[in-house]
Scaffold this motif. Structure first.
Motif, mmCIF file in Angstrom:
data_model
loop_
_atom_site.group_PDB
_atom_site.id
_atom_site.type_symbol
_atom_site.label_atom_id
_atom_site.label_comp_id
_atom_site.label_asym_id
_atom_site.label_seq_id
_atom_site.Cartn_x
_atom_site.Cartn_y
_atom_site.Cartn_z
ATOM 1 N N ARG A 1 0.820 -1.223 0.000
ATOM 2 C CA ARG A 1 0.000 0.000 0.000
ATOM 3 C C ARG A 1 0.852 1.270 0.000
ATOM 4 N NH1 ARG A 1 -3.423 0.215 4.956
ATOM 5 N NH2 ARG A 1 -4.269 2.061 3.934
ATOM 6 N N LYS A 2 2.086 1.172 0.506
ATOM 7 C CA LYS A 2 2.930 2.359 0.643
ATOM 8 C C LYS A 2 3.799 2.635 -0.587
ATOM 9 C CE LYS A 2 1.645 2.961 4.949
ATOM 10 N NZ LYS A 2 0.865 4.162 5.383
ATOM 11 N N TYR A 3 3.767 1.745 -1.589
ATOM 12 C CA TYR A 3 4.646 1.899 -2.758
ATOM 13 C C TYR A 3 4.189 3.084 -3.621
ATOM 14 C CZ TYR A 3 7.195 0.651 -7.023
ATOM 15 O OH TYR A 3 8.011 0.666 -8.124
ATOM 16 N N PRO A 4 5.079 4.068 -3.911
ATOM 17 C CA PRO A 4 4.641 5.298 -4.576
ATOM 18 C C PRO A 4 4.908 5.396 -6.078
ATOM 19 C CG PRO A 4 6.768 5.675 -3.581
ATOM 20 C CD PRO A 4 6.431 4.220 -3.344
ATOM 21 N N ILE A 5 5.680 4.472 -6.661
ATOM 22 C CA ILE A 5 6.130 4.650 -8.043
ATOM 23 C C ILE A 5 5.006 4.350 -9.030
ATOM 24 C CG2 ILE A 5 7.800 3.965 -9.797
ATOM 25 C CD1 ILE A 5 9.056 5.386 -7.477
ATOM 26 N N THR A 6 4.774 5.277 -9.947
ATOM 27 C CA THR A 6 3.789 5.111 -11.022
ATOM 28 C C THR A 6 4.416 5.608 -12.329
ATOM 29 O OG1 THR A 6 2.872 7.325 -10.699
ATOM 30 C CG2 THR A 6 1.879 5.533 -9.416
ATOM 31 N N HIS A 7 3.688 5.409 -13.435
ATOM 32 C CA HIS A 7 4.144 5.971 -14.713
ATOM 33 C C HIS A 7 4.364 7.476 -14.565
ATOM 34 C CE1 HIS A 7 3.476 2.248 -16.728
ATOM 35 N NE2 HIS A 7 2.157 2.315 -16.752
ATOM 36 N N GLU A 8 3.417 8.150 -13.947
ATOM 37 C CA GLU A 8 3.480 9.604 -13.817
ATOM 38 C C GLU A 8 4.670 10.026 -12.950
ATOM 39 O OE1 GLU A 8 3.129 13.509 -14.108
ATOM 40 O OE2 GLU A 8 2.134 11.999 -15.356
ATOM 41 N N PHE A 9 4.945 9.258 -11.888
ATOM 42 C CA PHE A 9 6.090 9.550 -11.018
ATOM 43 C C PHE A 9 7.389 9.543 -11.826
ATOM 44 C CE2 PHE A 9 9.689 8.318 -8.462
ATOM 45 C CZ PHE A 9 9.523 8.973 -7.242
ATOM 46 N N LEU A 10 7.577 8.507 -12.666
ATOM 47 C CA LEU A 10 8.807 8.389 -13.453
ATOM 48 C C LEU A 10 8.929 9.525 -14.468
ATOM 49 C CD1 LEU A 10 8.844 4.530 -14.045
ATOM 50 C CD2 LEU A 10 10.420 5.835 -12.616
ATOM 51 N N ASN A 11 7.839 9.858 -15.122
ATOM 52 C CA ASN A 11 7.900 10.941 -16.108
ATOM 53 C C ASN A 11 8.126 12.293 -15.448
ATOM 54 O OD1 ASN A 11 7.665 9.543 -18.551
ATOM 55 N ND2 ASN A 11 5.454 9.360 -18.347
ATOM 56 N N ARG A 12 7.548 12.492 -14.270
ATOM 57 C CA ARG A 12 7.782 13.742 -13.550
ATOM 58 C C ARG A 12 9.254 13.858 -13.152
ATOM 59 N NH1 ARG A 12 4.061 13.135 -10.182
ATOM 60 N NH2 ARG A 12 5.242 12.351 -8.387
ATOM 61 N N LEU A 13 9.842 12.742 -12.734
ATOM 62 C CA LEU A 13 11.255 12.743 -12.371
ATOM 63 C C LEU A 13 12.122 13.064 -13.587
ATOM 64 C CD1 LEU A 13 13.317 12.109 -10.090
ATOM 65 C CD2 LEU A 13 13.367 9.759 -10.951
ATOM 66 N N ARG A 14 11.771 12.510 -14.730
ATOM 67 C CA ARG A 14 12.528 12.796 -15.948
ATOM 68 C C ARG A 14 12.457 14.277 -16.310
ATOM 69 N NH1 ARG A 14 14.251 8.989 -19.501
ATOM 70 N NH2 ARG A 14 14.115 6.821 -18.823
ATOM 71 N N ARG A 15 11.281 14.839 -16.183
ATOM 72 C CA ARG A 15 11.132 16.265 -16.497
ATOM 73 C C ARG A 15 11.981 17.117 -15.556
ATOM 74 N NH1 ARG A 15 5.582 14.727 -17.044
ATOM 75 N NH2 ARG A 15 5.114 15.601 -14.973
ATOM 76 N N GLN A 16 12.027 16.736 -14.290
ATOM 77 C CA GLN A 16 12.801 17.490 -13.307
ATOM 78 C C GLN A 16 14.295 17.482 -13.628
ATOM 79 O OE1 GLN A 16 11.755 15.648 -9.587
ATOM 80 N NE2 GLN A 16 9.764 16.681 -9.453
ATOM 81 N N HIS A 17 14.773 16.418 -14.284
ATOM 82 C CA HIS A 17 16.193 16.297 -14.608
ATOM 83 C C HIS A 17 16.476 16.598 -16.087
ATOM 84 C CE1 HIS A 17 16.128 14.245 -10.720
ATOM 85 N NE2 HIS A 17 17.432 14.453 -10.675
ATOM 86 N N GLY A 18 15.508 17.219 -16.753
ATOM 87 C CA GLY A 18 15.718 17.652 -18.120
ATOM 88 C C GLY A 18 15.782 16.534 -19.135
ATOM 89 N N LEU A 19 15.132 15.414 -18.843
ATOM 90 C CA LEU A 19 15.140 14.277 -19.757
ATOM 91 C C LEU A 19 13.785 14.130 -20.427
ATOM 92 C CD1 LEU A 19 16.915 11.697 -17.414
ATOM 93 C CD2 LEU A 19 17.960 13.052 -19.246
ATOM 94 N N GLU A 20 13.784 13.434 -21.565
ATOM 95 C CA GLU A 20 12.522 13.177 -22.252
ATOM 96 C C GLU A 20 11.707 12.170 -21.454
ATOM 97 O OE1 GLU A 20 13.027 11.890 -26.231
ATOM 98 O OE2 GLU A 20 14.193 13.642 -26.853
ATOM 99 N N GLU A 21 10.384 12.318 -21.515
ATOM 100 C CA GLU A 21 9.514 11.367 -20.835
ATOM 101 C C GLU A 21 9.618 10.005 -21.505
ATOM 102 O OE1 GLU A 21 5.520 12.641 -20.372
ATOM 103 O OE2 GLU A 21 6.058 14.645 -19.636
ATOM 104 N N GLU A 22 9.359 8.970 -20.712
ATOM 105 C CA GLU A 22 9.359 7.619 -21.271
ATOM 106 C C GLU A 22 8.173 7.454 -22.206
ATOM 107 O OE1 GLU A 22 9.227 4.581 -18.366
ATOM 108 O OE2 GLU A 22 11.365 4.665 -17.917
ATOM 109 N N PRO A 23 8.413 7.065 -23.463
ATOM 110 C CA PRO A 23 7.285 6.733 -24.328
ATOM 111 C C PRO A 23 6.660 5.443 -23.849
ATOM 112 C CG PRO A 23 9.352 6.190 -25.420
ATOM 113 C CD PRO A 23 9.712 6.903 -24.150
ATOM 114 N N GLN A 24 5.343 5.387 -23.795
ATOM 115 C CA GLN A 24 4.664 4.185 -23.338
ATOM 116 C C GLN A 24 4.548 3.195 -24.481
ATOM 117 O OE1 GLN A 24 3.966 3.694 -20.038
ATOM 118 N NE2 GLN A 24 5.110 5.611 -19.958
ATOM 119 N N THR A 25 5.176 2.015 -24.309
ATOM 120 C CA THR A 25 5.131 0.998 -25.356
ATOM 121 C C THR A 25 3.721 0.473 -25.508
ATOM 122 O OG1 THR A 25 5.769 -0.644 -23.701
ATOM 123 C CG2 THR A 25 7.513 0.322 -25.031
ATOM 124 N N LEU A 26 3.411 0.046 -26.737
ATOM 125 C CA LEU A 26 2.037 -0.362 -27.035
ATOM 126 C C LEU A 26 1.909 -1.865 -27.042
ATOM 127 C CD1 LEU A 26 1.403 2.111 -29.960
ATOM 128 C CD2 LEU A 26 0.854 2.413 -27.534
#
Length: 491
Positions: A466-491
């Protein structure tokens, strides 16, 4: 544009299965030991179950302790063959040889204490070889993936192949290696109580494991970081500092503890259930060799299907909700068996006409338990891969080896505790090694423990997840904070 970018970095299906072949090699050896060593050493060699549990758990603790060291060594290896593949090659060969020694016990070794020491030493060799292979192998899988969806896909295929191999070499082992035989007086001898059957199994599985190891190395060699130059200034002191740094780096990561806690507890429940259920097959349900194959294989198919579903579930639901669903499915399967059989709704040998309805019901519900587990195991591995990626984004360091080692440590620590507890569970219910028959009370307690341990421990695991915080949005927000491109979501 986003679809084109995703296509460039998305792993091909053949690459997923090429990598997964390495998991097949370890599935043969480790599941072979997990499925049949307790039976072999108690029923054939007459060792008490608690001593077998102690020997297996000590070896697993040793295995777990060496994982962090192997992670540091692999991350900091400079070789023209890459960081990972040399260890995979050496570890795979040693694993095959030590696996053979588990079953081929010298005839001159007699007495419970002598065989206990032999079992302990051989399993320490097995676990050391396993560490040599599995830590760099897991790190290689982390490095191959560029998106969190691919990390889930690869781990799902990896553990699905684990079960494919386990079906062929474990589930079908009941009919391939352990067919029942008839004694001179006409009585049926259970195939798991015939010594030669274990020797036949050990030889065939060892050869198969070696072939899969070599194929995996060939299939993944293009991902090796070849031509790395060694830093000549690094001496022993620097290596020790690096090891301590890596330990602190992983275990000071607060996010890691959510995954380790969730998975470690869940893995403990799987280990205990997997061991005790084997005795339930033989003593409580009294399955024939063909029925054992059906039920055991059904559980493996469930695990495989769960693993293959992981990528789709994570893409649609994210990882935490996927974990919740898996736990509910697993717990329902075990609790249904508890109500149906120990609750008296159905006799363990019930039939409708000539159709073995009890076998079908048991197999279906156990398939549900292992289907949920098939989601949980690769899900946890993909979570650790996510955390390794988070660390790389923040620091730029190569961390896959140390995070893979941390995950492997907790997997093995939970397994060690599970093996130790299993021995005492068997002792606690009154199981007698090398006995022709067990008492009815012992048999009923065996079934009860098989059905209730899993759901109880899964509930505890849920409270951690229940306490685990990592989501798709979390990872993309982290990338934006470090000036990296967001992860493209594979289909």
């Amino acid at each position: 544009m986003e679809k084109a970018a995703a296509a460039k970095i998305k792993l091909k299906t053949r690459e997923l299965w090429g990598y997964a072949s390495g998991e097949g090699a370890t599935s043969i050896t480790m599941n072979g030991i997990g499925n049949f060593s307790m039976l072999f050493y108690t029923q054939i060699l007459g060792i008490s179950p608690e001593l077998v549990g102690i020997a297996l758990s000590i070896a697993t603790v040793w295995d777990a302790v060496t994982d962090p060291l192997m992670g540091t060594i692999s991350d900091r290896t400079y070789s023209r063959f890459g960081r990972r593949h040399p260890y995979m090659f050496i570890g795979g060969i040693l694993l095959t040889l030590s696996f053979l020694a588990v079953w081929f016990v010298p005839e001159s070794f007699e007495g419970e204490k002598v065989i206990f020491v032999y079992l302990l030493i051989v399993n320490i060799f097995v676990k050391t070889a396993f560490t040599l292979f599995i830590v760099p192998y897991t790190a290689l899988g982390f490095e191959m993936c560029k998106t969190d969806n691919d990390r889930a896909r690869l781990q799902g295929v990896r553990y699905a192949f684990n079960m494919v191999v386990n079906i062929l070499t474990g589930g079908l082992a009941w009919v391939l290696f352990f067919p029942d035989q008839q004694a001179a007086n006409g009585a049926v001898i259970d195939g798991t109580k015939i010594h030669q059957n274990y020797l036949n199994m050990g030889g065939v599985l060892a050869a198969s494991s070696l072939l899969l190891t070599l194929f995996c190395i060939f299939a993944t060699y293009k991902y090796a970081e070849r031509g790395l130059k060694k830093n000549e200034a690094e001496g022993m002191a620097e290596h020790v500092k690096a090891f301590m740094h890596d330990l602190k780096d992983v275990y000071s990561d607060k996010l890691v503890w959510f995954v380790f806690g969730f998975f470690g507890i869940a893995q403990f429940s799987m280990m205990v259930v997997s061991q005790v259920q084997m005795f339930t097959y033989v003593e409580y349900m009294r399955f024939t060799a063909a029925e054992k194959t059906f039920v055991h294989t059904g559980g493996m198919v469930g695990f495989m299907l769960g693993s293959l579903l992981l990528g789709t579930m994570v893409r649609r639901l994210d990882k935490k909700l996927t974990g919740y669903i898996a736990m509910v499915a697993s717990s329902f399967g075990c609790l249904a068996l508890l109500v149906i059989f120990t609750g008296g709704l159905m006799d363990p040998q019930a039939q409708i006409g000539s159709f073995p309805v009890a076998v079908a019901v048991f197999g279906l519900m156990q398939m549900l338990w292992w289907g949920g587990c098939g989601i949980i195991v690769p899900l946890a591995a993909s979570m650790i891969a996510d955390l390794s990626m988070v660390k790389r984004i923040k620091t730029g360091e190569i961390t896959e080896g140390r995070y893979a080692a941390g995950f492997s440590f907790f997997l093995k620590a939970a397994s060690a505790i599970g093996l130790l507890i299993t021995g005492y569970v068997l002792k606690g219910v009154g199981y007698v090694s090398d006995a022709e028959f067990q008492t009815p009370e012992t048999i009923d307690k065996l079934a009860l423990m098989t059905f209730i341990i899993g759901p109880i421990v899964m509930l505890i695991s849920y409270l951690v997840l229940r306490k685990y915080p990592i989501t798709h949005e979390f990872l993309n927000r982290l990338r934006r904070q470090h000036g990296l491109e967001e992860e493209p979501q594979t289909l």
